[in-house]
Scaffold this motif. Structure first.
Motif, mmCIF file in Angstrom:
data_model
loop_
_atom_site.group_PDB
_atom_site.id
_atom_site.type_symbol
_atom_site.label_atom_id
_atom_site.label_comp_id
_atom_site.label_asym_id
_atom_site.label_seq_id
_atom_site.Cartn_x
_atom_site.Cartn_y
_atom_site.Cartn_z
ATOM 1 N N VAL A 6 0.849 -1.187 0.000
ATOM 2 C CA VAL A 6 0.000 0.000 0.000
ATOM 3 C C VAL A 6 0.887 1.240 0.000
ATOM 4 O O VAL A 6 1.840 1.316 0.766
ATOM 5 C CB VAL A 6 -0.902 0.000 1.258
ATOM 6 N N VAL A 7 0.576 2.200 -0.901
ATOM 7 C CA VAL A 7 1.344 3.442 -0.925
ATOM 8 C C VAL A 7 0.428 4.575 -0.457
ATOM 9 O O VAL A 7 -0.644 4.794 -1.018
ATOM 10 C CB VAL A 7 1.876 3.754 -2.346
ATOM 11 N N GLN A 8 0.874 5.261 0.581
ATOM 12 C CA GLN A 8 0.074 6.356 1.134
ATOM 13 C C GLN A 8 0.798 7.684 0.920
ATOM 14 O O GLN A 8 2.023 7.747 0.940
ATOM 15 C CB GLN A 8 -0.124 6.174 2.640
ATOM 16 N N ILE A 9 -0.025 8.729 0.710
ATOM 17 C CA ILE A 9 0.548 10.074 0.733
ATOM 18 C C ILE A 9 -0.138 10.808 1.869
ATOM 19 O O ILE A 9 -1.393 10.870 1.912
ATOM 20 C CB ILE A 9 0.347 10.794 -0.614
ATOM 21 N N LYS A 10 0.637 11.258 2.775
ATOM 22 C CA LYS A 10 0.117 11.906 4.001
ATOM 23 C C LYS A 10 -0.958 11.044 4.635
ATOM 24 O O LYS A 10 -2.043 11.526 4.969
ATOM 25 C CB LYS A 10 -0.448 13.282 3.645
ATOM 26 N N GLY A 11 -0.699 9.758 4.724
ATOM 27 C CA GLY A 11 -1.604 8.847 5.424
ATOM 28 C C GLY A 11 -2.784 8.355 4.620
ATOM 29 O O GLY A 11 -3.518 7.485 5.051
ATOM 30 N N LYS A 12 -2.994 8.891 3.377
ATOM 31 C CA LYS A 12 -4.131 8.415 2.581
ATOM 32 C C LYS A 12 -3.657 7.458 1.502
ATOM 33 O O LYS A 12 -2.662 7.738 0.816
ATOM 34 C CB LYS A 12 -4.845 9.599 1.937
ATOM 35 N N VAL A 13 -4.385 6.332 1.309
ATOM 36 C CA VAL A 13 -3.977 5.327 0.317
ATOM 37 C C VAL A 13 -4.166 5.881 -1.091
ATOM 38 O O VAL A 13 -5.267 6.297 -1.461
ATOM 39 C CB VAL A 13 -4.791 4.019 0.483
ATOM 40 N N LYS A 14 -3.079 5.911 -1.867
ATOM 41 C CA LYS A 14 -3.149 6.447 -3.225
ATOM 42 C C LYS A 14 -2.869 5.370 -4.287
ATOM 43 O O LYS A 14 -3.182 5.554 -5.456
ATOM 44 C CB LYS A 14 -2.125 7.582 -3.419
ATOM 45 N N ALA A 15 -2.220 4.276 -3.896
ATOM 46 C CA ALA A 15 -1.928 3.215 -4.888
ATOM 47 C C ALA A 15 -1.678 1.894 -4.182
ATOM 48 O O ALA A 15 -1.362 1.850 -2.991
ATOM 49 C CB ALA A 15 -0.697 3.605 -5.715
ATOM 50 N N ARG A 16 -1.858 0.799 -4.942
ATOM 51 C CA ARG A 16 -1.503 -0.544 -4.443
ATOM 52 C C ARG A 16 -0.574 -1.191 -5.465
ATOM 53 O O ARG A 16 -0.846 -1.144 -6.661
ATOM 54 C CB ARG A 16 -2.752 -1.409 -4.287
ATOM 55 N N LYS B 197 5.252 -4.260 2.733
ATOM 56 C CA LYS B 197 3.821 -3.961 2.877
ATOM 57 C C LYS B 197 3.437 -2.499 2.675
ATOM 58 O O LYS B 197 2.340 -2.211 2.214
ATOM 59 C CB LYS B 197 3.349 -4.417 4.284
ATOM 60 N N LEU B 198 4.311 -1.564 3.050
ATOM 61 C CA LEU B 198 3.851 -0.175 3.144
ATOM 62 C C LEU B 198 4.908 0.848 2.716
ATOM 63 O O LEU B 198 6.098 0.687 3.014
ATOM 64 C CB LEU B 198 3.466 0.104 4.608
ATOM 65 N N VAL B 199 4.418 1.888 1.988
ATOM 66 C CA VAL B 199 5.252 3.054 1.722
ATOM 67 C C VAL B 199 4.412 4.281 2.092
ATOM 68 O O VAL B 199 3.270 4.398 1.656
ATOM 69 C CB VAL B 199 5.668 3.136 0.231
ATOM 70 N N ASN B 200 4.993 5.144 2.898
ATOM 71 C CA ASN B 200 4.272 6.361 3.279
ATOM 72 C C ASN B 200 5.096 7.572 2.862
ATOM 73 O O ASN B 200 6.255 7.715 3.236
ATOM 74 C CB ASN B 200 4.029 6.354 4.787
ATOM 75 N N ILE B 201 4.471 8.449 2.041
ATOM 76 C CA ILE B 201 5.187 9.614 1.523
ATOM 77 C C ILE B 201 4.678 10.867 2.230
ATOM 78 O O ILE B 201 3.461 11.099 2.285
ATOM 79 C CB ILE B 201 4.981 9.735 -0.006
ATOM 80 N N VAL B 202 5.627 11.607 2.753
ATOM 81 C CA VAL B 202 5.248 12.837 3.458
ATOM 82 C C VAL B 202 5.658 14.030 2.607
ATOM 83 O O VAL B 202 6.823 14.127 2.217
ATOM 84 C CB VAL B 202 5.930 12.909 4.844
ATOM 85 N N THR B 203 4.689 14.911 2.290
ATOM 86 C CA THR B 203 5.008 16.063 1.423
ATOM 87 C C THR B 203 4.914 17.364 2.209
ATOM 88 O O THR B 203 4.490 17.369 3.366
ATOM 89 C CB THR B 203 4.023 16.153 0.248
ATOM 90 N N GLY B 204 5.284 18.468 1.533
ATOM 91 C CA GLY B 204 5.099 19.813 2.061
ATOM 92 C C GLY B 204 6.224 20.264 2.972
ATOM 93 O O GLY B 204 7.112 19.530 3.308
#
Ligand code: ANZ
Length: 956
Positions: free
Chosen positions: A899-909, A949-956
Motif C-alpha cells: 500500500v502506498v500512502q501520501i500523508k496517510g491516505k492510500v493512493k496506490a496498491r 507492505k507499506l510506503v508512506n510519503i510525506v510532502t510539504g
C-alpha cells in the motif's frame, strides 16, 4: 597422532575431496563401460540393435567435430565442445530420447603426417599412439559415448567405404535437367541410343575407348583434368582453393602457392552449387556460417554477351550489369584467355595510342611480355592492386553489339581466367576498376546511368565511377531498342531479352565456387581406388578389391621443394613403390596390366561422411543400413533435409569440411544410398578457451605456470614480463591439461568449470585459480546429502517446506530449459542457487528434494550424481532416470500487495515480490503513475518504507 586430530580426521573422513572424486570417477567410469550404459540401440535386430523400449523413443543424434590425434595431446580448451554435447546428450537421455553420442578420430592428413615426419616414426605408429593417449585423456572426463561406434578414419574397415564412395562419385554424372546425380551407365546408354549427342557430332560407336573415356570425363562427378591448380612446393603438394589463404599462401605452413597446370583429380561440386545454396535455408545454423557459405558459393545473376571480334570469332563476356552495355567502351581479356593469340594482328593498327602499346614494337611482343609479368603474380595479388591498373592493347577491336562501336580489346591482370568467361566488357563510367584502368590508358567513358548526385552526365570530368543500382538509364538507345528512363532492374530485363532474341547473349547465373581439387601428393591419406590401363584410361576398382590398403613404403615423407620455386613438379610418395604401382588385375575382362593412381585423397575425405558410419560402424555389406540411416538421420518434421540433430565444433570449418560433407551427402542421397539430403541439421559453434600468454623483454613466451603476480605486474624469474590474452597451446607455454585439473579436483569439477565460464559460443579466458569455486559447489552438494563423518546419507522422509519447494521447482524449470537451449552457464547458476538455499536452510534434506537435486545436476556432474543416487538407495543408474519436472504452482512468483500512502491516505496498491528491498520498493512507489499524479509535483519531505507492505510519503 593426537586425539584431536584423529577426531578431526574422523569428522571428515567422508568429505568430498580430490581423492574421493578420483575414486568415485574411476569406479563409475569402469562400471559404465562394463555395463554399456551409453550404448544407443539401433532399431531392428541388427548387430547394434537392442533394447526395443529405448529404440522406440524419439531419437537424438548428437555429434562433435572429431579430433585429429595430434602428438601434443589435449589441453583444457579441446574438450569444451565435447563436455557441452555430453551435458546436452545426458539431459536429452533423461527427457525421453534415444541418444546417439560417440566420438571417432580424424587421423589421416597433413598434421598427423608432419608430426610423424618430425619424429621419424611411421605415421600409423605415431597416430595410433596419439589416439591411445587421447582416449585415456577423454575417458577421464566421463563422456557418455557409445564406444562400440567409435572408429578412426585410418581403419581399413572405414576407408574401404571412403574409397567405395569415391567409386560411386566417379561412376556418376549430374543430370542438370533432373537436377540429380545418376549412374554413369545411364549416360552411356543415352550416348549409345543417340538420345544424347556427342559433342562434335560424332557417333558413340565410332569413338575409340580412350575417346569415350574423355567424353565421360566431362560428365563424371569425380574426374581427372589438366586444369591450373594450386601448387605449393614448400609442402610438396597441390591444395584446394579452400586451403589457400586470402594472401595466396598455404593455410598450413604459410608457404607460397603458385598456379601450375598439372593433371589432378577433381570433384564436380559446382554441379551442386544451386542446391548447396538453396538448402542452407532449411538448416538451423548460425547465420554467420550460412553467409560464409553463400559468399563462397558466390551466386551472381547476370548475362553473357557476345562481342564480334573477327568474322568468325566472338568474345563472350560475363557481366552482372548488362543494363550498362551502351557504356562499354573497351574490353579486357584475362592474359591467359585462349582467344588472345588468334586476335593479335601482326602490327599495331594505324593511330594506336602510345600508352596502349607498353612501348613494344608489335602486339605479339607486348602480349608475350605482359603474360610473363602476370604469371608471376597470384590471383590475390592480381586483384589486390586495386588502384594501379596494368595491361596492354592486343591490337584487336571488337564490336559493341548495341552501339555498333569498335572498342579496343586489352589484356589486363585484373580480369581473372577462373571467373565468368575470363573476359569483360569494360564500363568505366560505372565500375571503379574499369574507371581506374580507363584513366591510366586514356580510354573514353560514357555515362549511361544518370548520377543521383551533382556531378552531371559528362563522365570525362568525374573523379570516380558512379556505381549505384538505384538510378535511371540515359544515353542508351539505338534504332531498335531504348533503355532510357528505365531503372536498372527493368533495363537489365529488357536488354537481356533483346540480346537473347538475336542470339548474341542470354541471362545466366555465375558461381564463384570452383570444382574441388581432390588429389594430394602425400603418403598419409586414402589411396585412390583407381587404376590406369595401358591406354591411360582410368578404371575404378570393384568393391571386392576394397579396401585398397596403403602400402608400406620405406620413405613416406613428402618430396618438398624450395618454397619459392614455382617450376617444380610434385612427386607422390606412393610412386616410389613400383611393386605396388604396377599390378595385374582382372576387372572383369581377364587379367591385364594396370598402373595404380599414386596420389592420395585430401584429409577432408574421411570427415565427409563419418556421421553415417557412426550409425552402423561394422556393417561389412553396406556403408550404412538404410533403415538405420532413416531412423537416425532421415528427414522429419522441422528437419526437411534430415541430418544430425546437433553438431558442435569450431567456426573455422565454415566452408571446407561443412561444404564438402554437404556435397557428399547430396550425391549419396541422389544415388539412393541415404534418405537424408543434408548431414547436419543444427550446427553450433562453441567459443574458444583462451589463455594468458606471458612474454619476456625479447618477446619470447615464458612458462605461464611459473609467472608470479605482484601489485598488478607479472614476473618470471624476477624479470618483468608482459601479459596478453591469446591461444592456449604448447608453443605459447600456457597449456593446462585436463589431466592436471582432474588430478587436483576431479573431472566433475572440470566439467562444471568449463560449462560455467560463460555462454558456450563466446570465447573465454582460462583461470586455474577460479576452478576451485566449482569444487566447493560439489563439496556443499555432497554435504547436503551425506554425513561427512559416517558417509551415510542424511535425508529424512519428510515434506519440504514451501520456500524449499519454490527454490527447487524454479531451479528445475530454469536449469531444464537452459540445458535444452545449450545455456549451461546459467543452468549451473540455478543449480548453485538451489544448493545454497538448501545449505542455508540447514538440517537434513527431505528425500524427494535430495533426489531431485541429484537428478538436476546429473547431466553436468555425472560421477558425483551417480554416487549420490546409489547412496540414496537406487539400484539403477542415474543416467537413464527421468529429469525432474517442475510443478508450475511453485514456479510462478508469489506476490504481496503493498500500500502506498501520501500523508496517510492510500493512493496506490503495488503487486510486488515479498523479497523486495526497501530501496527497490521506494523507487517503484515513486515511479508509479498513480502516485506521480497524486503528488502533482509537490515536494517530498520524507519517505517511510516498510518493505514489502507499506510506503508512506510525506510532502510539504
Ligand atoms: C560490366 C560491368 C559494369 C560490371 C558495371 C560491373 C559493374 P560479381 O558480382 O562478383 O559476379 N567480371 C566478370 N568476369 C570477371 C573476371 N573474370 N575477372 C574480373 N572481373 C570480372 O562480378 C561480376 C562483374 O565483375 C561483372 O560485371 C564484370 O564487370 C566483372 F557498372 O560487367 B561487370
Amino acid at each position: 597422532m593426537s586425539e584431536n586430530s584423529a577426531a578431526a580426521e574422523a569428522a571428515d573422513a567422508h568429505r568430498y575431496t580430490a581423492a574421493m572424486a578420483a575414486d568415485i570417477e574411476a569406479r563409475w567410469q569402469d562400471f559404465w563401460d562394463a555395463d554399456g550404459t551409453y550404448e544407443a540401440p539401433n532399431p531392428g535386430d541388427g548387430e547394434l540393435g537392442g533394447d526395443p523400449v529405448l529404440a522406440a523413443k524419439p531419437k537424438k543424434f548428437i555429434m562433435d567435430m572429431f579430433p585429429y590425434p595430434s602428438g601434443a595431446g589435449l589441453h583444457v580448451g579441446h574438450p569444451l565442445g565435447y563436455i557441452a554435447t555430453d551435458v546436452y546428450a545426458r539431459h536429452q537421455r533423461m527427457t525421453g530420447h534415444n541418444v546417439l553420442h560417440t566420438l571417432g578420430f580424424d587421423a589421416f592428413g597433413l598434421p598427423a603426417e608432419q608430426y610423424a615426419v618430425q619424429t621419424g616414426t611411421h605415421p600409423r605408429v605415431s597416430t595410433e599412439a596419439n589416439m591411445e593417449n587421447m582416449k585415456v585423456q577423454l575417458r577421464r572426463l566421463g563422456l557418455g559415448h557409445d564406444k562400440r561406434r567409435s572408429f578412426a578414419t585410418i581403419d581399413p574397415d572405414y576407408y574401404k567405404w571412403t574409397q567405395w564412395i569415391f567409386v560411386q562419385i566417379f561412376n556418376s554424372w549430374y543430370d542438370t535437367e533432373a537436377k540429380t546425380a545418376r549412374p554413369i551407365t545411364e549416360l552411356v546408354a543415352q550416348f549409345e541410343s543417340g538420345e544424347r549427342a556427342v559433342s562434335g557430332g560424332r557417333s558413340w560407336s565410332a569413338l575409340s575407348a580412350a575417346e569415350r573415356a574423355d567424353v565421360l570425363s566431362e560428365y563424371r562427378l569425380a574426374y581427372a583434368s589438366d586444369a591450373p591448380v594450386n601448387w605449393c612446393p614448400g609442402l610438396g603438394t597441390v591444395l584446394a582453393n579452400e586451403e589457400v589463404t586470402a594472401d595466396g599462401r598455404s593455410e598450413r605452413g604459410n608457404f607460397p602457392v603458385f598456379k601450375a597446370k598439372l593433371r589432378q583429380w577433381n570433384m564436380r561440386i559446382t554441379a551442386y552449387a544451386d542446391r548447396l545454396l538453396d538448402d542452407l535455408d532449411g538448416l538451423d545454423w548460425p547465420e554467420a556460417i550460412k553467409l560464409q557459405q553463400r559468399n563462397w558459393i558466390g551466386r551472381s545473376e547476370g548475362a553473357r554477351v557476345d562481342f564480334q571480334v573477327t568474322d568468325t570469332d566472338a568474345i563472350t563476356v560475363f557481366t552482372t550489369r548488362q543494363d550498362t552495355l551502351f557504356g562499354a567502351t573497351y574490353m579486357v581479356l584475362a592474359p591467359e584467355h585462349e582467344l588472345v593469340d588468334s586476335i593479335v594482328p601482326a602490327a599495331w593498327p594505324e593511330g594506336t595510342h602510345d600508352v596502349w602499346t607498353g612501348g613494344h614494337a608489335t602486339p605479339a611482343e607486348a602480349v608475350a611480355k605482359y603474360r610473363a609479368f602476370a604469371a608471376s603474380k597470384s590471383d590475390v595479388e592480381r586483384q589486390a592492386d586495386a588502384k594501379e591498373k596494368t595491361g596492354v592493347f592486343t591490337g584487336a577491336y571488337a564490336t559493341n553489339p548495341v552501339s555498333g562501336e569498335q572498342v579496343p580489346v586489352f589484356i589486363a591482370d585484373y580480369v581473372l581466367m577462373g571467373y565468368g568467361t575470363g573476359a569483360i566488357m569494360a564500363v568505366p563510367a560505372h565500375d571503379t576498376r574499369d574507371f581506374a584502368f580507363a584513366r591510366a590508358f586514356e580510354l573514353p567513358m560514357r555515362c549511361v546511368v544518370e548520377p543521383s548526385d551533382e556531378r552531371g552526365t559528362d563522365a570525362s570530368v568525374w573523379d570516380d565511377a558512379f556505381a549505384s543500382y538505384d538510378a535511371k538509364l540515359v544515353n542508351s538507345a539505338n534504332d531498335e531498342i531504348s533503355l532510357d528512363g528505365l531503372g536498372v532492374v527493368d533495363a537489365k530485363a529488357k536488354i537481356t531479352d533483346w540480346l537473347a532474341a538475336r542470339s548474341i547473349g542470354e541471362g545466366t547465373v555465375n558461381f564463384r565456387l570452383r570444382d574441388w581439387l581432390f588429389s594430394r601428393q602425400r603418403y598419409w591419406g586414402e589411396p585412390f581406388p583407381i587404376v590406369y590401363d595401358e591406354d591411360g584410361i582410368a578404371h575404378s576398382l570393384p568393391e571386392s578389391m576394397l579396401p585398397l590398403e596403403l602400402p608400406e613404403v620405406e620413405d613416406y615423407s613428402p618430396r618438398t621443394f624450395d618454397a619459392d620455386d614455382a617450376d617444380t613438379v610434385p612427386e607422390p610418395p606412393l610412386s616410389r613403390n613400383e611393386d605396388w604401382v604396377n599390378v595385374t588385375l582382372d576387372l572383369g575382362d581377364g587379367p591385364k596390366k594396370y598402373r595404380r593412381e599414386t596420389n592420395t585423397m585430401p584429409n577432408w575425405a574421411g570427415s565427409c561422411w563419418y556421421e553415417l558410419r557412426y550409425l552402423d560402424p561394422r556393417n561389412s555389406e553396406k556403408l550404412v543400413d538404410p533403415a538405420v540411416e532413416q531412423y537416425w538421420m532421415g528427414p522429419r518434421e522441422g528437419q526437411p533435409h534430415g541430418g544430425v540433430d546437433l553438431y558442435v565444433g569450431g567456426a573455422e570449418h565454415a566452408v571446407l569440411h561443412l561444404l564438402y560433407a554437404r556435397f557428399w551427402s547430396k550425391v549419396l542421397h541422389d544415388l539412393g544410398h541415404i534418405s537424408s539430403v543434408e548431414p547436419f541439421h543444427k550446427l553450433y559453434n562453441q567459443g574458444m578457451i583462451q589463455a594468458f600468454v606471458y612474454r619476456d623483454s625479447r618477446g619470447i613466451a615464458v612458462p605461464a605456470a611459473e609467472v608470479e603476480e605482484r601489485d598488478g605486474a607479472f614476473f618470471y624469474e624476477g624479470e618483468k614480463v608482459s601479459r596478453v590474452l591469446g591461444k592456449m597451446g604448447k608453443s605459447l607455454k600456457n597449456a593446462v591439461t585436463p589431466d592436471e585439473i582432474c588430478g587436483e579436483y576431479g573431472a566433475d569439477t572440470l566439467r562444471l568449470y568449463e560449462m560455467a565460464m560463460g555462454p558456450l559460443d563466446v570465447s573465454r579466458p582460462w583461470d586455474t585459480r577460479a576452478v576451485v569455486g566449482q569444487y566447493r559447489l560439489l563439496q556443499r552438494l555432497w554435504r547436503n546429502v551425506v554425513d561427512e563423518a559416517t558417509g551415510e546419507v542424511t535425508v529424512v522422509d519428510a515434506e519440504a517446506d514451501e520456500d524449499t519447494l519454490r527454490a527447487l521447482h524454479k531451479a528445475i524449470d530454469g536449469a531444464g530449459q537452459d540445458m535444452t537451449g545449450l545455456r549451461f552457464n546459467t543452468a549451473i547458476a540455478k543449480v548453485t542457487e538451489l544448493n545454497n538455499h538448501l545449505t542455508k536452510a540447514g538440517g537434513p534434506l527431505p528425500r524427494t528434494v535430495a533426489e531431485q537435486l541429484v537428478l538436476l545436476i546429473a547431466p553436468l556432474a555425472p560421477h558425483i550424481a551417480e554416487e549420490l543416487w546409489r547412496k540414496l538407495g537406487h539400484s539403477e543408474s542415474v543416467v537413464h532416470q527421468d529429469f525432474p519436472v517442475a510443478d508450475p504452482a511453485y514456479v510462478v512468483d508469489e506476490t504481496v500487495t503493498c500500500v502506498v500512502q501520501i500523508k496517510g491516505k492510500v493512493k496506490a496498491r503495488l503487486e510486488i515480490s515479498p523479497s523486495i528491498t526497501d530501496e527497490e520498493l521506494e523507487k517503484l512507489a515513486l515511479a508509479d503513475p498513480g502516485v506521480v499524479a497524486a503528488l502533482g509535483g509537490a515536494a517530498i519531505r520524507k519517505v517511510i518504507v516498510r518493505a514489502p507492505k507499506l510506503v508512506n510519503i510525506v510532502t510539504g
